[in-house]
Design a protein around this motif. Sequence first.
Motif, PDB file in Angstrom:
ATOM      1  N   ASP A   2     -52.865  15.916 -78.929  1.00  0.00           N
ATOM      2  CA  ASP A   2     -51.357  15.409 -78.708  1.00  0.00           C
ATOM      3  C   ASP A   2     -50.605  16.602 -79.391  1.00  0.00           C
ATOM      4  OD1 ASP A   2     -51.989  13.490 -76.764  1.00  0.00           O
ATOM      5  OD2 ASP A   2     -51.691  11.854 -78.258  1.00  0.00           O
ATOM      6  N   LYS A   3     -50.962  16.498 -80.728  1.00  0.00           N
ATOM      7  CA  LYS A   3     -50.013  17.521 -81.406  1.00  0.00           C
ATOM      8  C   LYS A   3     -50.342  18.813 -81.009  1.00  0.00           C
ATOM      9  CE  LYS A   3     -49.418  18.938 -86.515  1.00  0.00           C
ATOM     10  NZ  LYS A   3     -50.091  18.741 -87.788  1.00  0.00           N
ATOM     11  N   LEU A   4     -51.256  19.156 -80.609  1.00  0.00           N
ATOM     12  CA  LEU A   4     -51.630  20.653 -80.173  1.00  0.00           C
ATOM     13  C   LEU A   4     -50.642  20.983 -78.712  1.00  0.00           C
ATOM     14  CD1 LEU A   4     -52.608  23.839 -80.177  1.00  0.00           C
ATOM     15  CD2 LEU A   4     -54.638  22.763 -78.855  1.00  0.00           C
ATOM     16  N   ASP A   5     -50.702  19.923 -78.120  1.00  0.00           N
ATOM     17  CA  ASP A   5     -50.059  20.012 -76.740  1.00  0.00           C
ATOM     18  C   ASP A   5     -48.549  19.841 -77.079  1.00  0.00           C
ATOM     19  OD1 ASP A   5     -49.619  19.544 -73.794  1.00  0.00           O
ATOM     20  OD2 ASP A   5     -48.971  17.619 -74.187  1.00  0.00           O
ATOM     21  N   ARG A   6     -47.841  19.257 -77.901  1.00  0.00           N
ATOM     22  CA  ARG A   6     -46.583  19.104 -78.515  1.00  0.00           C
ATOM     23  C   ARG A   6     -46.025  20.647 -79.112  1.00  0.00           C
ATOM     24  NH1 ARG A   6     -47.706  14.085 -80.457  1.00  0.00           N
ATOM     25  NH2 ARG A   6     -47.915  15.036 -82.486  1.00  0.00           N
ATOM     26  N   ILE A   7     -46.784  21.133 -79.629  1.00  0.00           N
ATOM     27  CA  ILE A   7     -46.577  22.561 -80.410  1.00  0.00           C
ATOM     28  C   ILE A   7     -46.821  23.622 -79.154  1.00  0.00           C
ATOM     29  CG2 ILE A   7     -47.597  24.553 -81.706  1.00  0.00           C
ATOM     30  CD1 ILE A   7     -48.721  22.182 -83.476  1.00  0.00           C
ATOM     31  N   VAL A   8     -47.564  23.578 -78.096  1.00  0.00           N
ATOM     32  CA  VAL A   8     -47.603  24.617 -77.212  1.00  0.00           C
ATOM     33  C   VAL A   8     -46.402  24.360 -76.216  1.00  0.00           C
ATOM     34  CG1 VAL A   8     -49.074  25.259 -75.091  1.00  0.00           C
ATOM     35  CG2 VAL A   8     -49.958  24.838 -77.144  1.00  0.00           C
ATOM     36  N   VAL A   9     -46.135  23.023 -75.872  1.00  0.00           N
ATOM     37  CA  VAL A   9     -45.034  22.969 -74.927  1.00  0.00           C
ATOM     38  C   VAL A   9     -43.930  23.310 -75.442  1.00  0.00           C
ATOM     39  CG1 VAL A   9     -43.798  21.002 -73.548  1.00  0.00           C
ATOM     40  CG2 VAL A   9     -46.253  21.156 -73.463  1.00  0.00           C
ATOM     41  N   GLY A  10     -43.453  22.860 -76.823  1.00  0.00           N
ATOM     42  CA  GLY A  10     -42.271  23.416 -77.643  1.00  0.00           C
ATOM     43  C   GLY A  10     -42.368  24.543 -77.648  1.00  0.00           C
ATOM     44  N   VAL A 138     -47.567  23.655 -67.784  1.00  0.00           N
ATOM     45  CA  VAL A 138     -48.371  24.052 -68.979  1.00  0.00           C
ATOM     46  C   VAL A 138     -49.249  25.340 -68.814  1.00  0.00           C
ATOM     47  CG1 VAL A 138     -49.270  23.500 -71.200  1.00  0.00           C
ATOM     48  CG2 VAL A 138     -47.275  22.285 -70.268  1.00  0.00           C
ATOM     49  N   ARG A 139     -50.232  24.835 -67.887  1.00  0.00           N
ATOM     50  CA  ARG A 139     -51.274  25.579 -67.751  1.00  0.00           C
ATOM     51  C   ARG A 139     -51.145  26.895 -67.046  1.00  0.00           C
ATOM     52  NH1 ARG A 139     -55.069  20.700 -65.238  1.00  0.00           N
ATOM     53  NH2 ARG A 139     -55.873  19.618 -67.127  1.00  0.00           N
ATOM     54  N   ALA A 140     -50.076  26.957 -66.135  1.00  0.00           N
ATOM     55  CA  ALA A 140     -49.539  28.081 -65.301  1.00  0.00           C
ATOM     56  C   ALA A 140     -48.953  29.119 -66.504  1.00  0.00           C
ATOM     57  CB  ALA A 140     -48.805  27.713 -64.401  1.00  0.00           C
ATOM     58  N   PHE A 141     -48.101  28.501 -67.450  1.00  0.00           N
ATOM     59  CA  PHE A 141     -47.505  29.403 -68.497  1.00  0.00           C
ATOM     60  C   PHE A 141     -48.338  29.962 -69.362  1.00  0.00           C
ATOM     61  CE2 PHE A 141     -43.356  26.768 -67.335  1.00  0.00           C
ATOM     62  CZ  PHE A 141     -42.886  27.696 -66.461  1.00  0.00           C
ATOM     63  N   ALA A 142     -49.280  28.881 -69.880  1.00  0.00           N
ATOM     64  CA  ALA A 142     -50.213  29.462 -70.937  1.00  0.00           C
ATOM     65  C   ALA A 142     -51.720  29.207 -70.175  1.00  0.00           C
ATOM     66  CB  ALA A 142     -49.999  28.628 -71.990  1.00  0.00           C
ATOM     67  N   VAL A 146     -55.595  29.739 -77.886  1.00  0.00           N
ATOM     68  CA  VAL A 146     -56.533  30.019 -78.821  1.00  0.00           C
ATOM     69  C   VAL A 146     -56.127  29.287 -80.244  1.00  0.00           C
ATOM     70  CG1 VAL A 146     -58.191  31.659 -80.213  1.00  0.00           C
ATOM     71  CG2 VAL A 146     -57.560  32.144 -77.586  1.00  0.00           C
ATOM     72  N   VAL A 147     -56.919  28.600 -80.697  1.00  0.00           N
ATOM     73  CA  VAL A 147     -56.625  27.842 -81.920  1.00  0.00           C
ATOM     74  C   VAL A 147     -57.255  28.745 -82.932  1.00  0.00           C
ATOM     75  CG1 VAL A 147     -56.531  25.869 -83.228  1.00  0.00           C
ATOM     76  CG2 VAL A 147     -55.868  25.647 -80.926  1.00  0.00           C
ATOM     77  N   ALA A 148     -56.960  29.222 -84.177  1.00  0.00           N
ATOM     78  CA  ALA A 148     -57.489  29.949 -85.014  1.00  0.00           C
ATOM     79  C   ALA A 148     -57.340  29.150 -86.287  1.00  0.00           C
ATOM     80  CB  ALA A 148     -57.053  31.429 -85.133  1.00  0.00           C
ATOM     81  N   ASP A 149     -57.792  29.305 -87.677  1.00  0.00           N
ATOM     82  CA  ASP A 149     -57.641  28.857 -88.710  1.00  0.00           C
ATOM     83  C   ASP A 149     -56.105  28.830 -89.241  1.00  0.00           C
ATOM     84  OD1 ASP A 149     -60.323  28.122 -88.862  1.00  0.00           O
ATOM     85  OD2 ASP A 149     -60.589  29.919 -90.153  1.00  0.00           O
ATOM     86  N   ASP A 150     -55.449  30.017 -89.092  1.00  0.00           N
ATOM     87  CA  ASP A 150     -54.004  30.033 -89.653  1.00  0.00           C
ATOM     88  C   ASP A 150     -53.026  30.320 -88.304  1.00  0.00           C
ATOM     89  OD1 ASP A 150     -55.156  32.591 -88.720  1.00  0.00           O
ATOM     90  OD2 ASP A 150     -53.860  33.546 -90.263  1.00  0.00           O
ATOM     91  N   ALA A 151     -53.332  30.455 -87.187  1.00  0.00           N
ATOM     92  CA  ALA A 151     -52.498  30.388 -86.298  1.00  0.00           C
ATOM     93  C   ALA A 151     -53.040  29.793 -84.757  1.00  0.00           C
ATOM     94  CB  ALA A 151     -52.114  31.842 -85.967  1.00  0.00           C
ATOM     95  N   ILE A 152     -51.909  29.568 -83.802  1.00  0.00           N
ATOM     96  CA  ILE A 152     -52.285  29.498 -82.178  1.00  0.00           C
ATOM     97  C   ILE A 152     -51.692  30.581 -81.694  1.00  0.00           C
ATOM     98  CG2 ILE A 152     -51.938  27.708 -80.504  1.00  0.00           C
ATOM     99  CD1 ILE A 152     -51.157  25.505 -82.850  1.00  0.00           C
ATOM    100  N   TYR A 153     -52.728  31.017 -80.710  1.00  0.00           N
ATOM    101  CA  TYR A 153     -52.138  32.136 -79.937  1.00  0.00           C
ATOM    102  C   TYR A 153     -52.230  31.623 -78.381  1.00  0.00           C
ATOM    103  CZ  TYR A 153     -53.777  34.823 -83.919  1.00  0.00           C
ATOM    104  OH  TYR A 153     -53.796  35.396 -85.200  1.00  0.00           O
ATOM    105  N   ILE A 154     -51.174  32.043 -77.915  1.00  0.00           N
ATOM    106  CA  ILE A 154     -50.769  31.332 -76.558  1.00  0.00           C
ATOM    107  C   ILE A 154     -50.593  32.634 -75.603  1.00  0.00           C
ATOM    108  CG2 ILE A 154     -49.473  30.318 -74.868  1.00  0.00           C
ATOM    109  CD1 ILE A 154     -48.180  28.710 -77.377  1.00  0.00           C
ATOM    110  N   LYS A 155     -51.658  32.799 -74.572  1.00  0.00           N
ATOM    111  CA  LYS A 155     -51.678  34.020 -73.723  1.00  0.00           C
ATOM    112  C   LYS A 155     -51.362  33.804 -72.470  1.00  0.00           C
ATOM    113  CE  LYS A 155     -54.666  36.216 -76.977  1.00  0.00           C
ATOM    114  NZ  LYS A 155     -56.037  36.969 -77.336  1.00  0.00           N
TER     115      LYS A 155
END
Length: 190
Positions: A2-10, A138-142, A146-155
């Motif tokens: 849920d936290k990851l979802d909120r971060i990505v959507v935000g 969300v799936r179409a936009f991103a 990729v969740v790394a130790d220090d960052a989240i990469y949205i492609k």
Amino acid sequence: MDKLDRIVVGHIEERLLDPERIEEILASLLDRRQESVQRRSQHIAELNQRAAEADMRLKRLYDAIEAGSLDPAESALGERIAGLTALRDQARADAERTEAMLKGPAHQGITGAAVRELASEARTRLRLGKGGYRREHVRAFAQRVVVADDAIYIKGNKNVLLKTLMATKGGKSAGIGVPGFIPKWRRGWD
């Protein structure tokens, strides 16, 4: 999750779908689409010219036959008429097919202002609660997170982004279906 979802959507809502930024991101894609429309329009004009020239040649042949300058029983004449008729008909058919393609939804004129409006609408729809519509967008936009130790990469992909924005305008689902051109999308399953 849920936290990851909120971060990505935000991030998608605030950074990607910012009206000025979305126009900047899609500017090159919109320019290429406009150039493609212009090239196809020019091709249609060339096809119509080719059909008109073949039609004019046929008319001259028929006039010569009527005037008695050419013998209608000559075998080469029949082949020439058949060739010109085929050339004319093919050019007309190609022009009609290309015109129909240009009138389709994939080649609608999309301006920067329209992209900004579509981005605002998409932001509104992303604010909706949980559900299939939001999840598909969300799936179409991103396409890849990729969740790394220090960052989240949205492609993502600009073409898919534009298609998703267009789907938002029509109130349609943004689901992109089976990814037919993504290599290894089901690696090992087939």
